[in-house]
Scaffold this motif. Structure first.
Motif, mmCIF file in Angstrom:
data_model
loop_
_atom_site.group_PDB
_atom_site.id
_atom_site.type_symbol
_atom_site.label_atom_id
_atom_site.label_comp_id
_atom_site.label_asym_id
_atom_site.label_seq_id
_atom_site.Cartn_x
_atom_site.Cartn_y
_atom_site.Cartn_z
ATOM 1 N N GLY A 91 15.274 59.277 28.212
ATOM 2 C CA GLY A 91 14.188 59.366 27.247
ATOM 3 C C GLY A 91 12.840 59.243 27.916
ATOM 4 O O GLY A 91 12.737 59.104 29.137
ATOM 5 N N ILE A 92 11.788 59.275 27.080
ATOM 6 C CA ILE A 92 10.429 59.182 27.595
ATOM 7 C C ILE A 92 9.480 58.827 26.457
ATOM 8 O O ILE A 92 9.727 59.169 25.289
ATOM 9 C CB ILE A 92 9.998 60.518 28.253
ATOM 10 C CG1 ILE A 92 8.738 60.329 29.111
ATOM 11 C CG2 ILE A 92 9.796 61.624 27.202
ATOM 12 C CD1 ILE A 92 8.534 61.445 30.123
ATOM 13 N N TYR A 93 8.423 58.110 26.799
ATOM 14 C CA TYR A 93 7.306 57.894 25.866
ATOM 15 C C TYR A 93 6.340 59.061 26.037
ATOM 16 O O TYR A 93 5.800 59.266 27.129
ATOM 17 C CB TYR A 93 6.617 56.567 26.163
ATOM 18 C CG TYR A 93 5.253 56.425 25.520
ATOM 19 C CD1 TYR A 93 5.105 56.441 24.139
ATOM 20 C CD2 TYR A 93 4.097 56.291 26.304
ATOM 21 C CE1 TYR A 93 3.866 56.332 23.554
ATOM 22 C CE2 TYR A 93 2.851 56.164 25.719
ATOM 23 C CZ TYR A 93 2.735 56.186 24.354
ATOM 24 O OH TYR A 93 1.493 56.076 23.754
ATOM 25 N N PRO A 94 6.079 59.852 24.971
ATOM 26 C CA PRO A 94 5.293 61.065 25.120
ATOM 27 C C PRO A 94 3.810 60.928 24.807
ATOM 28 O O PRO A 94 3.079 61.918 24.866
ATOM 29 C CB PRO A 94 5.946 62.013 24.121
ATOM 30 C CG PRO A 94 6.323 61.100 22.992
ATOM 31 C CD PRO A 94 6.723 59.796 23.646
ATOM 32 N N GLY A 95 3.346 59.741 24.435
ATOM 33 C CA GLY A 95 1.947 59.592 24.049
ATOM 34 C C GLY A 95 1.023 59.407 25.242
ATOM 35 O O GLY A 95 1.459 59.101 26.358
ATOM 36 N N GLY A 96 -0.277 59.546 24.997
ATOM 37 C CA GLY A 96 -1.275 59.313 26.037
ATOM 38 C C GLY A 96 -1.872 57.925 25.984
ATOM 39 O O GLY A 96 -2.453 57.452 26.962
ATOM 40 N N LEU A 97 -1.743 57.246 24.842
ATOM 41 C CA LEU A 97 -2.324 55.916 24.679
ATOM 42 C C LEU A 97 -1.515 54.899 25.459
ATOM 43 O O LEU A 97 -0.292 54.835 25.362
ATOM 44 C CB LEU A 97 -2.336 55.526 23.202
ATOM 45 C CG LEU A 97 -2.964 54.172 22.855
ATOM 46 C CD1 LEU A 97 -4.477 54.214 23.040
ATOM 47 C CD2 LEU A 97 -2.626 53.791 21.412
#
Length: 319
Positions: A6-12
């Motif tokens: 998986g991955i965290y896709p946000g920029g924040l």
């Protein structure tokens, strides 16, 4: 057993002082294209997202749009109620399960509750009880709604302090209902980021952290070896003094080390943090955790991670 990525896709992002907004806003089309590329032929890819209580804000915004083509949400419910009051929190947990259940693979209750920093739940009063009661409420609601596929858990960071009271205090609060409800425990760890690791010892460091978490930390809360582990956040930033080539090397070494421990330690998944830099020209490491630069161009580590997803998931299982 199967192993999921998986991955965290946000920029924040967040650091010790607060939140770091991306210099360019998130672009759903670019995010979807990158997720599709990373997933390749894999049947599943976890998309990590965060939702705050009590304001209900999501990071990234509208994460449900990325739960398609075999991708499922790994959703974190953050307990940020400064009064420590739980009644509204438990209603929030149950409503989230009812509304989002079909899109969820994982529901994590609280974010790093053993780390006392302003942007994390460990700084919130009554967080341990919020964790225990939230896990129970989420699992009860999931079963009532027929969402048997939904795994409920919580996460933590490694602690190297022998006087740390988090785990024994959690154990005193955790009753039979909690242990029946608990489907996994997550680990956030960042070897060679906050504490340098000597050259050639990265795989050893990964083994030491994971085995210590499994064999030393969790038993202090009464959590046994049958409860699966999930790596919820792991990454290595580029930036000044930290080359993109080295990031690619670290990604390969860490992921292979984690996958190699999957059978021994019951590790079920690994998620990278994060997809994109907050600011590729920024001065600090927290600006540079992405597999992509802030303009969506690929760093070498993106291709490495895509290949690892393909190699370690397609038609294979890790024993």
């Amino acid at each position: 057993m199967t192993f999921t990525f998986g991955i965290y896709p946000g920029g924040l992002l967040g650091d010790e002082a607060g939140l770091i907004p991306p210099v360019r806003p998130d672009d759903p089309a670019e995010i979807t294209a990158a997720l599709r590329e990373l997933q390749g032929e894999a049947a599943e890819l976890l998309v990590r997202a965060y939702r705050l209580y009590p304001d209900g804000a999501h990071t990234p915004e509208r994460p449900e749009r990325y739960a398609a083509e075999g991708r499922k949400l790994d959703l974190v419910l953050q307990f940020r109620e400064q009064s420590g009051e739980l009644a509204g929190w438990l209603d929030f947990v149950r409503r989230t399960v009812r509304a989002e259940g079909p899109r969820l693979a994982l529901l994590q209750i609280c974010e790093e509750p053993n780390l006392d920093l302003p942007v994390l739940d460990g700084s919130t009063p009554n967080v341990r009880r919020a964790l225990v009661e939230g896990v129970v409420a989420a699992k009860e609601e999931a079963l009532a709604c027929g969402y048997d596929h939904l795994a409920v858990g919580f996460n933590a960071v490694p602690s190297f302090d022998p006087a740390d009271t988090f785990w024994p205090e959690l154990g005193r609060l955790a009753d039979e209902r909690f242990h029946r409800a608990l489907d996994y425990v997550g680990l956030d760890f960042f070897p060679d980021v906050f504490r340098p690791v000597p050259e050639g010892r990265l795989a050893d460091a990964v083994r030491a952290v994971l085995t210590g978490f499994r064999n030393d930390a969790l038993p202090r809360a009464g959590i046994g070896p049958a409860v699966p582990l999930r790596i919820c956040e792991n990454g290595w930033p580029t930036g000044p003094g930290r080359s993109e080539a080295r990031q690619a090397e670290v990604v390969e070494q860490v992921v292979r080390a984690v996958a190699g421990l999957a059978g021994e330690l019951a590790v079920r998944s690994y998620s990278f943090f994060s997809l994109r830099d907050a600011d590729s020209a920024g001065p600090g490491p927290f600006h540079h955790f992405g597999l992509l630069r802030d303009d969506w161009t690929r760093k070498p580590a993106f291709g490495v991670y895509r290949q690892l997803v393909a190699e370690l998931t397609i038609g294979q299982s890790i024993d």
